[in-house]
Design an enzyme around this catalytic site. Structure first.
Site, PDB file in Angstrom:
ATOM      1  N   THR A   1       0.847  -1.193   0.000  1.00 47.43           N
ATOM      2  CA  THR A   1       0.000   0.000   0.000  1.00 47.43           C
ATOM      3  C   THR A   1       0.880   1.241   0.000  1.00 47.43           C
ATOM      4  OG1 THR A   1      -1.856  -1.074   1.111  1.00 47.43           O
ATOM      5  CG2 THR A   1      -1.729   1.309   1.297  1.00 47.43           C
TER       6      THR A   1
ATOM      7  N   PHE B   1       1.304   5.012   1.038  1.00 45.23           N
ATOM      8  CA  PHE B   1       0.811   5.934   2.059  1.00 45.23           C
ATOM      9  C   PHE B   1       1.356   7.336   1.792  1.00 45.23           C
ATOM     10  CE2 PHE B   1       0.363   1.858   4.124  1.00 45.23           C
ATOM     11  CZ  PHE B   1      -0.798   1.989   4.873  1.00 45.23           C
TER      12      PHE B   1
END
Length: 277
Positions: free
Chosen positions: A177, A179
């Site tokens: 992911t 961020f």
């Protein structure tokens, strides 16, 4: 003599969430401030309850994180940094829970989407969306729900006293992911080699508007790494575009391209020009 004040970093989720891991990369030493939703996370930053925020923008398997782009556009904030965190999910249960007895699986919808193959192999498990991964696990463990489990990190099981029924249940081992580190106020326009650039454009409703906006970057050899369209919520069926420019050597061209885009778009806003950590 007083020491330097510790910055507060807002994030969505409970302690043990992957966003908390991202804080350690983007703002080492900051004091984490857990928030229930992404909206409350950005609100905490906007009202000064936090000095910065760390939010997930996209995942390699599930794509864009719903609502994040809208919140970045809605608030007077800018992106100041980014990092990519490997995501390894586990099926976490309360003590006494066993895999064959699990009938409900709770987690954030994006996390559930990253584990589709595992969940399809267990059709008896009903999916229950939650605000975050760690919070879902904490709730199940605290309540002693032995027929339920959460998709969360193995660290969460250790943190709350749960058990890992199965590790590495994400669809791919390279699941990750991206961020963003977010701060208050507008982004500066000093350009740096190796920085990513994010901007938001709202186009006029005329044929070829998007092509003309993108040509401003293409003819200057600026690589567009991501485009996400979102409704402006100002006019029905009107969309704005969150655009990422990949880091590259053509630094001087960024400002020129934005100036051209401003001439052909109804609105252009710089969301951030920032390094990867």
């Amino acid at each position: 003599m007083s020491g330097r004040a510790v910055a507060t970093a807002a994030y969505q989720g409970a302690p043990g969430a992957f966003s908390e891991d991202a804080i350690e990369v983007l703002a080492p030493g900051a004091r984490p401030l857990p928030c229930e939703t992404l909206e409350l996370t950005l609100d905490a930053l906007a009202r000064g309850a936090a000095d910065l925020a760390v939010v997930p923008i996209e995942n390699t398997l599930a794509g864009a994180v719903p609502g994040c782009a809208d919140l970045l556009v809605r608030h007077d904030v800018h992106v100041a940094g980014e990092c990519v965190v490997p995501i390894r999910h586990a099926l976490v249960a309360a003590p006494g829970g066993v895999l064959s007895g699990i009938r409900r699986v709770r987690s954030h919808p994006v996390a559930l989407a990253q584990c589709e193959r595992f969940l399809r192999r267990h059709p008896a498990m009903t999916l229950e969306p939650a605000y975050d991964t760690a919070g879902a696990a904490a709730e199940i463990i605290e309540r002693g729900e032995t027929d339920a489990a959460a998709v969360a990190s193995a660290r969460v099981a250790a943190l709350y006293g749960g058990v890992v029924l199965e590790a590495d249940i994400q669809d791919r081992p390279d699941n990750a992911t991206r961020f963003l580190l977010v701060r208050r106020g507008p982004a500066g326009r000093t350009w740096h080699a190796g920085y990513r650039t994010s901007l938001y454009c709202v186009l006029d409703d005329v044929p070829g508007a998007l092509v003309r906006a993108l040509e401003a970057f293409a003819r200057r050899q600026l690589n567009l790494s991501r485009i996400e369209s979102r409704p402006t919520k100002e006019t029905p069926f009107e969309y704005g575009f969150l655009i990422d420019l990949a880091a590259g050597p053509h630094v001087a061209a960024i400002g020129e391209a934005m100036a051209d885009a401003e001439r052909v778009c109804r609105r252009v806003r710089l969301i951030g020009h920032y390094p990867r950590h």
